[in-house]
Write an enzyme that holds these catalytic residues in place. Structure first.
Site, PDB file in Angstrom:
ATOM      1  N   ASP A 180     -41.269  15.932  87.109  1.00 16.44           N
ATOM      2  CA  ASP A 180     -41.406  15.049  88.257  1.00 16.44           C
ATOM      3  C   ASP A 180     -40.799  13.672  87.974  1.00 16.44           C
ATOM      4  O   ASP A 180     -40.200  13.049  88.853  1.00 16.44           O
ATOM      5  CB  ASP A 180     -42.863  14.936  88.711  1.00 16.44           C
ATOM      6  CG  ASP A 180     -43.790  14.373  87.649  1.00 16.44           C
ATOM      7  OD1 ASP A 180     -43.624  14.742  86.460  1.00 16.44           O
ATOM      8  OD2 ASP A 180     -44.679  13.595  88.005  1.00 16.44           O
ATOM      9  N   MET A 181     -40.907  13.213  86.744  1.00 20.17           N
ATOM     10  CA  MET A 181     -40.286  11.938  86.371  1.00 20.17           C
ATOM     11  C   MET A 181     -38.758  12.093  86.358  1.00 20.17           C
ATOM     12  O   MET A 181     -38.028  11.203  86.792  1.00 20.17           O
ATOM     13  CB  MET A 181     -40.804  11.465  85.015  1.00 20.17           C
ATOM     14  CG  MET A 181     -42.288  11.155  85.041  1.00 20.17           C
ATOM     15  SD  MET A 181     -42.934  10.935  83.394  1.00 20.17           S
ATOM     16  CE  MET A 181     -43.065   9.168  83.362  1.00 20.17           C
TER      17      MET A 181
END
Length: 187
Positions: free
Chosen positions: A31-32
């Site tokens: 997600d980062m």
């Protein structure tokens, strides 16, 4: 906290993302990675008004049981199955811009002499469109936003869910726009 769940076209994944996707041996959360400028390439994610994701992991690369208890355990989330998507066409770029401009024109500007941490900062009148302006000198100036997020008791560890330096929230039964000045074109 936007960012725990994603939906994307298969073609975007297959044609662009799959070959670059972080492998398991890399100490990097997907997600980062998805939020990196070189991956986003100016694109934005549509964020639902009601989150349908829930963070349940108490351990992981960036997680421990204390963090889980403090930041995630008490967050509300939608538990109703079969949620119906409404007015999806309003999320297309030109329609969304028209919607936001209309909201700003009709909106009630909050009393900025009060602190956003005060209980009565946001009026109890339900169904209103309320507008708050915050200092935001340039696109990555999130100092004021993070302070406001802490007051509102929403995600305050990093910055997510904004569009053109504007956040759209639901507070006390009203829609709220928080607009970064002078950076946002909505300012």
């Amino acid at each position: 906290m936007p960012g725990l769940g994603w939906i994307l076209k298969r073609s975007l994944y297959k044609d662009e993302l799959e070959s670059k996707w972080p492998s398991p041996e890399k100490m990097w959360d997907w997600d980062m990675w998805m939020r990196l400028p070189e991956v986003r390439r100016g694109r934005e994610c549509v964020i639902p008004d009601v989150s349908r994701t829930y963070h349940f992991g108490a351990s992981g690369l960036n997680m421990n049981s204390y963090f889980q208890d403090v930041y995630f355990k008490k967050h509300s989330f939608n538990t109703l199955p079969h949620a119906k998507l409404k007015n999806v066409d309003s999320l297309k770029k030109s329609n969304y811009e028209e919607l936001i401009v209309g909201m700003i024109k009709r909106g009630l500007i909050l009393d900025h002499s009060k602190s956003p941490c005060e209980e009565n900062f946001i009026p109890d009148n339900k169904g209103e469109i309320i507008i708050m302006f915050i200092k935001m000198e340039e696109p990555k100036d999130f100092v004021t936003w993070l302070q406001v997020a802490k007051c509102f008791r929403i995600w305050d560890l990093d910055v997510r869910g904004y569009h053109k330096s504007m956040w759209r929230l639901h507070m006390k039964g009203s829609e709220m726009l928080v607009i970064g000045v002078p950076n946002s074109e909505y300012a």
